[in-house]
Motif scaffolding. Structure first.
Motif, PDB file in Angstrom:
ATOM      1  N   CYS B 431       0.833  -1.211   0.000  1.00 34.96           N
ATOM      2  CA  CYS B 431       0.000   0.000   0.000  1.00 34.96           C
ATOM      3  C   CYS B 431       0.862   1.253   0.000  1.00 34.96           C
ATOM      4  O   CYS B 431       0.508   2.259  -0.587  1.00 34.96           O
ATOM      5  CB  CYS B 431      -0.906   0.027   1.224  1.00 34.96           C
ATOM      6  N   ASN B 432       1.962   1.207   0.722  1.00 43.39           N
ATOM      7  CA  ASN B 432       2.741   2.426   0.887  1.00 43.39           C
ATOM      8  C   ASN B 432       4.160   2.300   0.361  1.00 43.39           C
ATOM      9  O   ASN B 432       5.007   3.135   0.659  1.00 43.39           O
ATOM     10  CB  ASN B 432       2.743   2.842   2.356  1.00 43.39           C
ATOM     11  N   SER B 461      -0.149   0.917   7.691  1.00 37.12           N
ATOM     12  CA  SER B 461      -1.188   1.840   8.141  1.00 37.12           C
ATOM     13  C   SER B 461      -2.410   1.853   7.221  1.00 37.12           C
ATOM     14  O   SER B 461      -3.412   2.466   7.540  1.00 37.12           O
ATOM     15  CB  SER B 461      -0.615   3.257   8.251  1.00 37.12           C
ATOM     16  N   THR B 462      -2.337   1.186   6.059  1.00 39.30           N
ATOM     17  CA  THR B 462      -3.473   1.281   5.143  1.00 39.30           C
ATOM     18  C   THR B 462      -4.371   0.047   5.241  1.00 39.30           C
ATOM     19  O   THR B 462      -5.363   0.061   5.956  1.00 39.30           O
ATOM     20  CB  THR B 462      -3.001   1.525   3.695  1.00 39.30           C
ATOM     21  N   CYS B 466       0.225  -6.191   6.116  1.00 35.63           N
ATOM     22  CA  CYS B 466       1.650  -6.433   6.267  1.00 35.63           C
ATOM     23  C   CYS B 466       2.119  -6.265   7.708  1.00 35.63           C
ATOM     24  O   CYS B 466       3.305  -6.381   7.989  1.00 35.63           O
ATOM     25  CB  CYS B 466       2.423  -5.476   5.361  1.00 35.63           C
TER      26      CYS B 466
HETATM   27  S1  FES Z   1       0.301  -3.705   2.566  1.00 35.09           S
HETATM   28 FE1  FES Z   1      -1.462  -2.493   3.052  1.00 35.09          FE
HETATM   29  S2  FES Z   1      -0.761  -1.393   4.783  1.00 35.09           S
HETATM   30 FE2  FES Z   1       0.995  -2.456   4.198  1.00 35.09          FE
END
Ligand code: FES
Ligand code: SRM
Ligand SMILES: Cc1cc2nc3c(=O)[nH]c(=O)nc-3n(C[C@H](O)[C@H](O)[C@H](O)COP(=O)(O)OP(=O)(O)OC[C@H]3O[C@@H](n4cnc5c(N)ncnc54)[C@H](O)[C@@H]3O)c2cc1C
Ligand code: SF4
Lengths: 116, 865
Positions: B431-432, B461-462, B466
């Motif tokens: 995500c980040n 955080s998303t 992970c």
């Molecule tokens: S993969 Fe979604 S928050 Fe890290």
């Protein structure tokens, strides 16, 4: 033990009055003294006054060991004081007064305040 | 640059990606030279659509990315409830719904996607919904209040999420899927079957291989009803009676503006853009779900975020590109872990498949491996996706597989992937876009825990999938640096509190001495002694001042009162639920007056009396006990209060008797010794006057029963309690609470409140739900029995103390002068009541008292006795 020493000691309670690994407060010559008994029946006397919290409470702290050193944790903010020397184990620049103490015929007796 | 030369960027759409574009633009400095105007059609600023379902629990505010409604950077203007109806790339203008025309230098389309509603007759009826915006969810919730049964059309990722929501709202839920299996895009056939079984076990009905032909209104056309009554499937005679329908049959990019303006579109929809996300017009860009880089649209947020960054960079003259994204997903649907990553369907030439399946446990795992057996290409996990955090980056980084790849999916695999080291460039958080190297760098920069790393890097955080991996990397890195993450209780016990709890339970120990001799070293300290005291009290419920264990008690427990700064104590009688009679108030008033105590109403809905000398505590408590009061345990790591609001008895909004329930719960759990203090709250309706969601356990009345929330906390790190289960009967509520509290008592660390404890569990709140509600560990009855033992053996500590001379012996100022008050305790007065005075020096009574005399006079033993 000679006679002169005996008279300077003040009997405060019986050893049985102190549960192992706890303390009691005693009034000795106008001063509040914390008297502790360890699990092996050794006794220690310190000033009852916690120099960090400014209150007379050390006798009510938890008694334990750090390594080999028996200590009491102040019930106020948990600073540890060595029972033998009165020195704060986290900050050796601070210490509390200690007193001569012995046990005679089951009586716990407090002697003179030790110089430090 | 002078102001009139500033350029203007217009952003159409303020969704997740539009918002990310703006923050990226601000961070990268685009607003130094450009003004940004964002036009969003929804009535509110961007919010976390990925977490949309939690709207039912947390409300709109908590989901918002911009609760204040405006960006801090004054050069960004946000207009909500503003639709763009036309764009004119030649004139470089956009037209708003109210007719206003706005010029731009650069135009960024971030209009997202719209749910696809197939042209089924009846789709226009009332109570037919889609699942995309907060308004959609509000309407669904409204309909669910009266609906009995509902259907979700579409058994994909979003459909199952919507089904989950309907189920939670108490609607009998059907999932209708055209394909022979659920989630056909993400997972393979065997995985889909396993998922179907899980979902059926939860009481949802899954219909696969059925095509919805039409939707008919309620009770036939004759009634003139305009809301849904039934679904008719092709080749199935019996219609399915439902009162509501949610369509979740896929999404379509919102590319209508671009289409009308003549911009190039992708074959399957979406604004066709190049690697810099530029459309066929050089000043029009598209990002997120409305865009189709290289002809492909991405229905996930992470690729959209990448596109937003690429465009912000491009507008500053950068060369960043978007070249595709990882479509891996992990989610928890109705409590079932499902993940798919990489080439989940094994479409790579000559690839090998490795599967593990346990129908009893409901676990299915598949790895897709390269022909030569050296690389991991993809996989599917159902029922246990703990290995996802490790496997996905293994695919992405192309690292060599270990010798026995099957160990990656065998049940004993921890998910941490013990021993397997990802390369530094492996992307751990997709995500980040955070790599293992980034995480370790954050530790080098001073982060002390996984939570701090998440704060610093955003990793985890998303979507949160992970998190476990981030934690593992941080801990492994600590270990590699010799900074062991030490979980020992203290120098005397090299175990955690939870381990110690089990040791004590298994051996049936009753004293500290037994425990430290068998499992510890030394004589203990102020950390382990109170922890052991608490464990023994939780298991045996003996008196905390019983001779063998009173040396273990912490400051306040040691005298059954709270120590104050000057060495005096406070006294707090229990006032369950905050309800007290006038007579009770008068007793407290009289006791306080007679013993000269300061009184204050506490934050916990009771009355605290301060300034009691230790030697007066028994007499004070005798008076209170005689008047029917008992210990309030304000001194214990134990249940404090269950705060209540006045509830349905008096309040015109109340729907249940919150005071009655609070009193019942406080009485049930009083005296329960726990790792940290415990607080509860009960509110009579959703207005929440009892602030129940700020408590370790909070109960909020509903029309149908009670909602149970857990893990709330005031204090230093405030947390809102999260919904554990809804619409419970009182009996169910008590059962779940019994289990929850005992599970906490057994497994939390010392001084860990419920909020941090839940966070620390692998799986967090979901794990709590599995154990407490689904009873996956089969511990339910044992935990309930433990609580039953507690409630049966409860007694009032203070009553037992004043009746026992052996316990009272310790309540003296001085062992050798019990009648002399400690001169170190003195009081001044403020606002008509006493206040402690603290001196900088110990006070000496000097020669003025009879016991002990100044040094010079040598007393004999006789005199001093
Ligand atoms: S993969 Fe979604 S928050 Fe890290
Ligand atoms: C008396 C009171 C303040 C008041 O005047 O209102 C109070 C006083 C103390 N609080 Fe509190 N807290 C009081 C309500 C609260 C509340 C409000 C509530 O319960 O609704 C909170 C926040 C809610 C929560 O706990 O989540 C609160 C959060 C704390 C914390 C922080 C806990 C945390 O999780 O971060 C501590 C410190 C601790 O426990 O380690 C604390 C600790 C203390 C101690 C025990 C500190 C100490 O060790 O001496 C104070 C002594 C109490 C005494 O001498 O009787 N007190 N404390 C309140 C007693 C309530 C009662 O009737 O029992
Ligand atoms: C229930 C649900 C769960 C999801 N779960 C996940 C998940 O777990 N993982 C994941 O990666 N993704 C998930 N998604 C998908 C994710 O939410 C989207 O990928 C993401 O929101 C796309 O962002 P966007 O900005 O492109 O579109 P949006 O967030 O939809 O934003 C587009 C905005 O543009 C506005 N708009 C459209 N046209 C106009 C116009 N003409 N004028 C003005 N404004 C306009 C729309 O009203 C909307 O507010 C989920 C989606 C839903 C609905
Ligand atoms: S929470 Fe509801 S029932 Fe309780 S006092 Fe407030 S408004 Fe009334």
């Amino acid at each position: 033990m000679n006679a002169a020493q005996t008279v300077t000691y003040i009997s405060v309670c019986r050893l049985d009055d102190i549960d192992p690994e706890t303390g009691v407060a005693a009034l000795v010559r106008g001063e509040a003294v914390a008297v502790f008994r360890t699990v092996d029946d050794r006794v220690f006397a310190l000033s009852n006054y916690d120099p960090f919290g400014h209150a007379s409470v050390l006798a009510r702290g938890i008694v334990g060991t750090r390594g080999e050193v028996p200590f009491v944790a102040s019930p106020l903010l948990k600073q540890p004081f060595a029972l033998e020397t009165g020195i704060c184990l986290d900050d050796p620049s601070i210490s509390v007064a200690t007193y001569d103490v012995d046990v005679v015929d089951g009586e716990v007796r407090i002697g003179a305040r030790r110089p430090h | 640059m002078s102001p009139h030369l500033r350029k203007k960027v217009v952003v159409v759409g303020h969704g997740m990606v539009g918002h990310r574009f703006v923050t990226a633009a601000i961070e990268r400095g685009l607003t130094e030279t450009h003004d940004i105007v964002v036009l969003g059609e929804e009535p509110r600023p961007a919010y976390d659509r990925v977490a949309l379902t939690s709207f039912f629990e947390v409300g709109a505010e908590a989901l918002s990315f911009l609760p204040s409604g405006a960006y801090e950077d004054p050069r960004v203007t946000l207009r909500t409830s503003t639709s763009v109806i036309e764009i004119d790339p030649a004139a470089q203008t956009v037209m708003l719904a109210d007719g206003e025309e706005m010029a731009y230098d650069e135009l960024v389309l971030a209009t997202g996607a719209a749910p696809f509603v197939p042209p089924v007759p009846g789709a226009e009826l009332g109570n037919v919904f889609v699942y995309r915006t907060i308004e959609d969810l509000e309407a669904i919730r409204q309909a669910a209040r009266t609906a009995k049964a509902g259907a979700v059309i579409g058994g994909g990722l979003l459909g199952l999420e919507a089904a989950n929501a309907l189920h939670q709202l108490g609607v009998e839920t059907h999932v209708v899927e055209m394909n022979p299996r659920l989630m056909s895009v993400q997972i393979d056939e065997a995985g889909g079957r396993m998922l179907g079984r899980h979902i059926a076990d939860l009481g949802l009905t899954v219909h696969t291989s059925v095509v919805t032909e039409s939707i008919s209104p309620d009770a036939g056309v004759s009634t003139g009803s305009t809301t849904v009554g039934a679904l008719k499937f092709r080749d199935v005679d019996e219609p399915l009676a439902v009162d509501m329908v949610v369509f979740s049959a896929g999404i379509r990019p919102r590319d209508a503006l671009a289409r009308a303006a003549g911009l190039d579109l992708a074959e399957r929809g979406g604004v066709l853009v190049d690697e810099q996300c530029r459309s066929s017009d050089p000043h029009v860009w598209a990002v997120g779900e409305c865009a189709a880089p290289a002809g492909r649209m991405y229905g996930l947020v992470a690729p959209g975020y990448d596109m937003a960054e690429v465009v912000a960079d491009a507008l500053l003259g950068g060369q960043g590109t978007f070249t595709g994204a990882d479509m891996s997903t992990k989610l928890k649907l109705l409590g079932v872990d499902v993940a798919s990553f990489g080439d989940a369907h094994g479409t790579t030439d000559e690839c090998l498949e490795l599967t593990y399946s346990d129908a009893v446990a409901g676990v299915y795992k598949k790895l897709v491996i390269s022909e030569d057996g050296t690389r991991l290409l993809g996989g599917v996990l159902v029922g246990d996706a703990s290995a996802y955090g490790l496997l996905r980056p293994m695919v992405a980084s192309g690292m060599m597989l270990p010798e026995n790849p099957e160990e990656l999916i065998l049940p004993q695999s921890t998910g941490g992937g013990g021993g397997i080291q990802l390369p530094p460039e492996a992307q751990v958080c997709s995500c980040n876009d955070v790599t293992r190297g980034d995480i370790e760098a954050a530790v080098d920069d001073g982060c002390q825990s996984a939570a701090e790393v998440t704060k610093a890097t955003k990793a985890g955080s998303t979507c949160g999938s992970c998190k476990v991996q981030v934690k593992t990397i941080v801990e492994d890195y600590f270990t590699a640096q010799g900074k062991t993450v030490d979980t020992s209780l203290c120098e005397h016990f090299s175990m955690t509190r939870a381990e110690l709890f089990d040791v004590v339970l298994i051996h049936g120990y009753k004293t500290f001495d037994q425990i430290i001799e068998a499992h510890g070293t030394g004589r203990g300290c102020d950390l382990c002694k109170p922890a052991v005291a608490s464990i023994l009290a939780s298991q045996l419920n003996g008196h905390v001042l019983a001779k063998e264990n009173r040396k273990l008690q912490d400051t306040n427990d040691a005298y059954l009162a709270n120590l104050q700064k000057n060495g005096s104590y406070s006294v707090v009688p229990r006032i369950p639920g905050g309800e007290i009679t006038p007579e009770g108030l008068i007793v407290i008033g009289e006791v306080a007056k007679d013993f000269g105590l300061y009184t204050k109403i506490t934050g916990g809905q009771r009355i605290d009396m301060f300034g009691a000398r230790m030697e007066d505590l028994p007499a004070i408590w005798k008076r209170l006990v005689d008047a029917g009061f008992e210990s309030g345990h304000a001194y214990g790591k134990s249940l404090r209060t269950v705060k209540s609001c006045v509830g349905s008895t008096w309040c015109r909004y109340g729907v249940q008797d919150s005071v009655g329930l609070a009193i019942m719960l406080e009485t049930r759990y009083r005296g329960l010794r726990s790792p940290h203090k415990l607080k509860g709250g009960v509110s009579g309706c959703a207005r929440e006057c009892a602030e129940a969601r700020g408590k370790d356990f909070g109960v909020i009345a509903t029309e149908k029963g009670w909602n149970l929330y857990v893990g709330g906390n005031g204090g230093a790190i405030p947390a809102h309690a999260q919904l554990l289960a809804g619409d419970l009967s009182t009996e169910e509520l008590v059962r779940y609470l019994d289990r929850f509290l005992m599970y906490y008592v057994r497994t939390a660390d010392r001084l860990q409140r419920t909020a941090t404890w839940i966070d620390s569990l692998d799986g967090g709140l979901d794990r709590v739900r599995e154990v407490v509600i689904d009873d996956v560990l089969g511990l339910g009855t044992e935990l309930e029995a433990a609580m039953a033992r507690h409630t049966e053996t409860y007694f009032d500590e203070w009553k037992a103390t004043i009746e026992d001379p052996e316990k009272l012996r310790r309540f003296v100022s001085f062992v050798n002068a019990p009648e002399v008050p400690d001169p170190n305790i003195s009081f001044g007065s403020t606002r008509g009541q006493i206040v402690p005075e603290v001196g900088a020096e110990p006070v000496s009574l000097g020669a003025s008292i009879p016991v002990g005399l100044p040094d010079l006079v040598e007393p004999t033993l006789e005199e001093s006795r």
